[in-house]
Scaffold this active site. Structure first.
Site, PDB file in Angstrom:
ATOM      1  N   LYS A 145      -7.900   5.526   3.166  1.00  0.00           N
ATOM      2  CA  LYS A 145      -7.644   4.264   3.938  1.00  0.00           C
ATOM      3  C   LYS A 145      -8.266   4.265   5.265  1.00  0.00           C
ATOM      4  O   LYS A 145      -7.554   4.582   6.237  1.00  0.00           O
ATOM      5  CB  LYS A 145      -5.957   4.039   3.900  1.00  0.00           C
ATOM      6  CG  LYS A 145      -5.809   2.658   4.025  1.00  0.00           C
ATOM      7  CD  LYS A 145      -4.204   2.215   3.594  1.00  0.00           C
ATOM      8  CE  LYS A 145      -3.870   0.808   3.969  1.00  0.00           C
ATOM      9  NZ  LYS A 145      -4.463  -0.287   3.273  1.00  0.00           N
TER      10      LYS A 145
HETATM   11  N1  PMP Z   1      -6.246  -1.026  -2.488  1.00  0.00           N
HETATM   12  C1  PMP Z   1      -6.703  -1.199  -1.337  1.00  0.00           C
HETATM   13  C2  PMP Z   1      -8.113  -1.380  -0.929  1.00  0.00           C
HETATM   14  C3  PMP Z   1      -5.681  -1.317  -0.440  1.00  0.00           C
HETATM   15  O1  PMP Z   1      -5.812  -1.503   0.977  1.00  0.00           O
HETATM   16  C4  PMP Z   1      -4.413  -1.399  -0.545  1.00  0.00           C
HETATM   17  C5  PMP Z   1      -3.026  -1.629   0.385  1.00  0.00           C
HETATM   18  N2  PMP Z   1      -2.971  -0.369   1.158  1.00  0.00           N
HETATM   19  C6  PMP Z   1      -3.991  -0.974  -2.043  1.00  0.00           C
HETATM   20  C7  PMP Z   1      -4.954  -0.807  -2.920  1.00  0.00           C
HETATM   21  C8  PMP Z   1      -2.665  -0.954  -2.427  1.00  0.00           C
HETATM   22  O2  PMP Z   1      -1.957   0.215  -1.735  1.00  0.00           O
HETATM   23  P1  PMP Z   1      -0.362   0.317  -1.557  1.00  0.00           P
HETATM   24  O3  PMP Z   1       0.280  -0.012  -2.952  1.00  0.00           O
HETATM   25  O4  PMP Z   1      -0.214   1.774  -1.196  1.00  0.00           O
HETATM   26  O5  PMP Z   1      -0.050  -0.405  -0.462  1.00  0.00           O
END
Ligand code: PMP
Length: 293
Positions: A145
């Site tokens: 991320k």
């Molecule tokens: N894909 C992307 C590109 C994201 O930014 C997120 C948000 N963090 C997610 C998927 C979903 O991840 P999570 O369930 O851990 O928030």
């Protein structure tokens, strides 16, 4: 910020902050929910672990342990006296050195929280397939991320301005579904869940939770590539994410998915998810960190 609690107005950086220029920072998005026992953070440990995975990818060495960051997050929510909030930790290279190699720029960390309602405030969403493909896994480490990755997401979201679409959907270079700008993608077909595999996606913590819930319900869960055509013929589709939670998808490029209503399985998983994060399902209490103990 950097190990101290400071006032919102004082949380500032220099304009020559390295990450501000080149995007080599890492962040998380977490939520604390209102429960009968006060605010509780959902899967805090997993978010902090992913933050460390992401900082590792860009070589950013934080002067804090995961435990210290978890404790600081708990204390932050306690001090802000909020019932529920969104939580944003950001690790970044600070001011001190320019040029692409960040070695020598200070590693900084901030954690902020504020009340934030539904990210996609609609019962169901209409998606537009982005004209941009998702960041290519050979161009970056796609499952980290990283701040700079979100330029790809911003471009996709900007394409929606002035249209009736609520959110974008990314394909990869083979016309297979990757994910949303900030969400993971699922379809329901013949009573089972299918979701794109690791590779071009961020492996969402909500995604993992939904897969676990579905399996506990005895639903088959498959991680495999989903060609866009297959998604259009699905019985149901939904997005998952910390911000988006479980958001049912009504249409993709104006083609209605299934009945166009919230599907039975989607609705059930969404309710189960909201029960768990709100502390109403003791079986999943281990996913909650109650900030007041
Ligand atoms: N894909 C992307 C590109 C994201 O930014 C997120 C948000 N963090 C997610 C998927 C979903 O991840 P999570 O369930 O851990 O928030």
């Amino acid at each position: 910020m950097d190990g101290e609690f400071i006032a919102w107005e004082q949380a500032q950086v220099h304009v020559l902050t390295h990450t501000l220029h080149y995007g080599a920072g890492a962040f998380e998005g977490e939520r604390a929910y209102k429960t009968d026992r006060g605010p509780a953070i959902f899967r805090l440990g997993e978010h902090t672990e992913r933050l460390f995975y992401s900082t590792g990818v860009i070589g950013l060495e934080l002067p804090f342990t995961q435990e210290e960051i978890n404790n600081a997050t708990i204390e932050l929510i306690r001090r802000n006296e909020v019932e529920h909030c969104y939580i944003r930790p950001l690790a970044f290279y600070g001011y001190g050195k320019m040029g692409l190699n960040p070695t020598g720029a200070p590693a900084q960390l901030m954690i902020a929280c504020w009340p934030w309602g539904a990210y996609l405030p609609h019962e169901m969403v209409d998606l537009k397939v982005s004209s941009f493909i998702r960041i290519h896994p050979r161009s970056t480490v796609a499952d980290a991320k990283i701040c700079g990755h979100y330029v790809n997401s911003i471009l996709a979201v900007r394409e929606l301005i002035g249209t009736h679409y609520h959110e974008a959907l990314f394909l990869d270079e083979h016309e297979q579904i990757a994910e949303g700008p900030g969400e993971n993608f699922f379809i329901v077909k013949d009573g089972g869940l299918i979701t794109p595999p690791a590779g071009t996606i961020l492996q969402g913590i909500t995604r993992a939770t939904i897969m676990e819930l579905a399996k506990a319900e005895g639903l088959p869960v498959t991680e495999r590539v989903i060609p866009i055509q297959e998604a259009l013929e699905a019985d149901e589709a939904f997005y998952t994410g910390t911000a988006a939670e479980v958001t049912p998808i009504r249409s993709i490029d104006d083609k209605t998915i299934g009945s166009g209503e919230v599907g039975e399985i989607t609705g059930k998983l969404k309710n189960q998810y909201l029960d768990i994060v709100s502390g109403r399902n003791p079986r999943y209490d281990h996913y909650l960190t109650y900030v007041n103990g």
